[in-house]
Motif scaffolding. Structure first.
Motif, PDB file in Angstrom:
ATOM      1  N   ARG A 289       0.821  -1.212   0.000  1.00  0.00           N
ATOM      2  CA  ARG A 289       0.000   0.000   0.000  1.00  0.00           C
ATOM      3  C   ARG A 289       0.859   1.267   0.000  1.00  0.00           C
ATOM      4  NH1 ARG A 289      -5.464   0.113   1.632  1.00  0.00           N
ATOM      5  NH2 ARG A 289      -6.436  -1.927   1.598  1.00  0.00           N
ATOM      6  N   TYR A 296       2.165   6.723  -6.827  1.00  0.00           N
ATOM      7  CA  TYR A 296       1.046   7.463  -7.426  1.00  0.00           C
ATOM      8  C   TYR A 296       1.219   8.972  -7.267  1.00  0.00           C
ATOM      9  CZ  TYR A 296      -3.620   9.261  -8.316  1.00  0.00           C
ATOM     10  OH  TYR A 296      -4.676   9.997  -8.809  1.00  0.00           O
ATOM     11  N   ASP A 417       2.965  -3.869  -9.501  1.00  0.00           N
ATOM     12  CA  ASP A 417       2.089  -2.972  -8.741  1.00  0.00           C
ATOM     13  C   ASP A 417       2.289  -1.502  -9.105  1.00  0.00           C
ATOM     14  OD1 ASP A 417       0.787  -4.996  -7.424  1.00  0.00           O
ATOM     15  OD2 ASP A 417       2.063  -4.934  -5.645  1.00  0.00           O
ATOM     16  N   LYS A 466      -9.771   4.582 -12.330  1.00  0.00           N
ATOM     17  CA  LYS A 466      -9.682   4.321 -10.893  1.00  0.00           C
ATOM     18  C   LYS A 466      -8.706   3.187 -10.570  1.00  0.00           C
ATOM     19  CE  LYS A 466     -14.241   6.123  -9.664  1.00  0.00           C
ATOM     20  NZ  LYS A 466     -14.351   6.886 -10.913  1.00  0.00           N
ATOM     21  N   PRO A 467      -7.427   3.383 -10.861  1.00  0.00           N
ATOM     22  CA  PRO A 467      -6.428   2.349 -10.571  1.00  0.00           C
ATOM     23  C   PRO A 467      -6.294   2.101  -9.076  1.00  0.00           C
ATOM     24  CG  PRO A 467      -5.361   4.406 -11.127  1.00  0.00           C
ATOM     25  CD  PRO A 467      -6.813   4.599 -11.418  1.00  0.00           C
ATOM     26  N   GLU A 468      -5.719   0.968  -8.731  1.00  0.00           N
ATOM     27  CA  GLU A 468      -5.611   0.575  -7.329  1.00  0.00           C
ATOM     28  C   GLU A 468      -4.809   1.588  -6.513  1.00  0.00           C
ATOM     29  OE1 GLU A 468      -4.992  -3.686  -4.992  1.00  0.00           O
ATOM     30  OE2 GLU A 468      -4.021  -3.327  -6.939  1.00  0.00           O
ATOM     31  N   THR A 471      -6.986   4.427  -5.589  1.00  0.00           N
ATOM     32  CA  THR A 471      -7.930   4.023  -4.545  1.00  0.00           C
ATOM     33  C   THR A 471      -7.269   4.047  -3.178  1.00  0.00           C
ATOM     34  OG1 THR A 471      -9.063   2.583  -6.136  1.00  0.00           O
ATOM     35  CG2 THR A 471      -9.519   2.215  -3.793  1.00  0.00           C
ATOM     36  N   TYR A 472      -6.030   3.512  -3.102  1.00  0.00           N
ATOM     37  CA  TYR A 472      -5.296   3.544  -1.837  1.00  0.00           C
ATOM     38  C   TYR A 472      -5.082   4.983  -1.371  1.00  0.00           C
ATOM     39  CZ  TYR A 472      -4.106  -1.424  -2.209  1.00  0.00           C
ATOM     40  OH  TYR A 472      -4.169  -2.794  -2.278  1.00  0.00           O
TER      41      TYR A 472
END
Length: 488
Positions: A289, A296, A417, A466-468, A471-472
């Motif tokens: 995470r 990001y 990732d 809306k990539p992961e 979202t994190y």
């Protein structure tokens, strides 16, 4: 500490650390803007040339025992006192070494002023020795509120005094004073704020126990800091103080950007990693995470800075510092890897694999230093910068390989990732550059157009797909704000 309380303290710590980091970043920006107009590249170069000696000396004082005290779940008064007296003894020894070596170092760079500068700045070693234990006690307790308030107050005080000295023509001594004040104020506040006092004891048993972990942390830190500062030593020797000043300004600006997010997280994550050191699955999830959130936010920041480097430097520092721009742009590429370094390293340290971490650090630094030196010898400054970029990315790959081996978060999974963020960040940069190239605009309009196009592409991708990682990022912010409102 219960899991619920741990999460609450971690979230609160993240908020206070963020406030500290970004307040300090703003203050440093203001300081950089003003001082760049009052001081010369030569002044900055003098400090940059001596940085490697100060950094290595400070590493010897701590000796990795600060990290060992955090990693140990229940350190005793004997543990703290033993390390405190060790730090004080090392500060006396190392200042004596720096004092005696100062003339030789000045001759090495062929700048006589450096002798006096090093001897005065070396006083920081004594201050640092009295500060390490208290600071690590606050970190272990996740008491980042006090750390943050003290750091911001110190930065403002140092900024005011440094600007006044620079304005009145003190030159390099303004920067020396800034460094001393930045070390002295926290030491004084922590000494009187924290009730802990050392006892007159030095436990060989405690020293040996902490030494078994701390020695490898110390050696790892020492080798890493030497590798990070080596280019400053080489530039100072083979070029001149002004070139060193241009590089220092570029490096400092890049680090301010690349660590603006990661510095917040990594100050909080090490104590959390230490608490969860026996739960590999939980550690894996935390690393995942944090890595995705960091990439990001930081990747687009570094690409935007690379694209808009020239207008940024001219606007902030004046055209006197234009020679720093190409150095800064190359260092931004290194910064993409640099922002992720501590996430992996700290997790390895937290599970007690300090020896393995040290051995691999030796390997990666030998390779990295060889590339940097070879680049300088064969291709001059361009080769050195290319070596720095290689060094950062190679180190990151070694770090994720260690996490893969000892924690179970596979290296290829880490790459996968962060791959979506990497591809979109690079695509947005190429499109922005291409549009700017075709339009042939003046410097400031060009920077604005590139920035606007980049942000539209990156945010458009985030909102639509809306990539992961996105979202994190969204789940972190509301939770921190909610806790902040409760505390207020």
């Amino acid at each position: 500490m219960s899991q619920k309380n741990l999460k609450k303290k971690a979230a609160a710590g993240m908020i206070w650390t963020a406030l500290q980091k970004y307040s300090t970043m703003i203050i440093r920006f203001i300081s950089g803007i003003i001082l760049a107009r009052l001081l010369t590249p030569f002044d900055y170069g003098c400090i940059g040339m001596l940085m490697i000696f100060m950094v290595l000396a400070e590493a010897f004082i701590d000796g990795g025992f600060g990290s060992a005290l955090i990693q140990k779940k229940r350190p005793t008064q004997e543990d703290y006192s033993t390390i405190f007296w060790f730090n004080v003894g090392m500060s006396v020894l190392l200042y004596a070494v720096l004092y005696v070596s100062a003339p030789a170092i000045a001759r090495f760079y062929d700048i006589s002023l450096l002798c006096d500068v090093l001897r005065v700045q070396g006083v920081i070693l004594f201050i640092y020795a009295f500060n390490v234990i208290q600071k690590n006690q606050l970190r272990k307790k996740l008491n980042f509120k006090v750390l943050s308030i003290v750091t911001v107050t110190t930065s403002i005080s140092a900024l005011i005094i440094t600007i006044l000295m620079a304005y009145h023509g003190f030159g390099v001594w303004a920067l020396v004073t800034q460094n001393i004040i930045t070390a002295a104020i926290p030491a004084l506040i922590f000494w009187f704020y924290i009730k802990w006092r050392p006892i007159w004891t030095f436990s060989v048993k405690s020293f040996r126990e902490l030494f078994s972990f701390g020695i490898y942390m110390f050696l790892t830190h020492l080798v890493n800091r030497f590798g990070q500062q080596l280019q400053g030593l080489l530039i100072g020797k083979f070029y001149n103080a002004s070139t060193m000043g241009y590089y220092s300004k570029a490096d400092g600006t890049e680090r301010l950007a690349s660590t603006s997010i990661s510095g917040v997280m990594t100050q909080v994550t090490y104590p959390l990693y230490a608490e969860a050191q026996d739960e590999k699955e939980k550690l894996t999830n935390m690393i995942c995470r944090i890595t995705m959130t960091l990439s990001y936010v930081t990747f687009p920041l570094m690409f935007i800075l690379l694209l808009c480097a020239k207008p940024i430097f001219v606007f902030l520092y004046s055209d006197r510092w234009l020679q720093s721009v190409p150095y800064f742009q190359v260092l931004c590429i290194a910064g993409l890897a640099g922002c992720l370094q501590s996430v992996n390293l700290q997790s390895i340290a937290a599970i007690g694999k300090s020896k393995e971490m040290f051995l691999w650090t030796i390997f990666k630094r030998i390779v990295g230093i060889g590339i940097v030196v070879s680049g300088l010898v064969c291709f001059g400054m361009k080769g050195l910068l290319a070596g720095v970029v290689f060094n950062y990315w190679f180190s990151w790959f070694v770090n994720i390989s260690l996490v893969s081996k000892y924690i179970g978060y596979k290296w290829y999974k880490q790459i996968v990732d962060i791959l979506p963020v990497t591809i979109v960040s690079l695509f947005a940069a190429l499109v922005s550059f291409g549009v700017g190239y075709l339009l042939h605009l003046d410097m400031y309009p060009d920077g604005i157009v590139k920035f606007t196009i980049y942000v539209i592409i990156y945010l458009g991708w985030s909102f639509v797909f809306k990539p992961e990682a996105y979202t994190y990022f969204l789940t972190i912010i509301p939770s921190k704000l909610k806790i902040w409102k409760k505390k207020v």
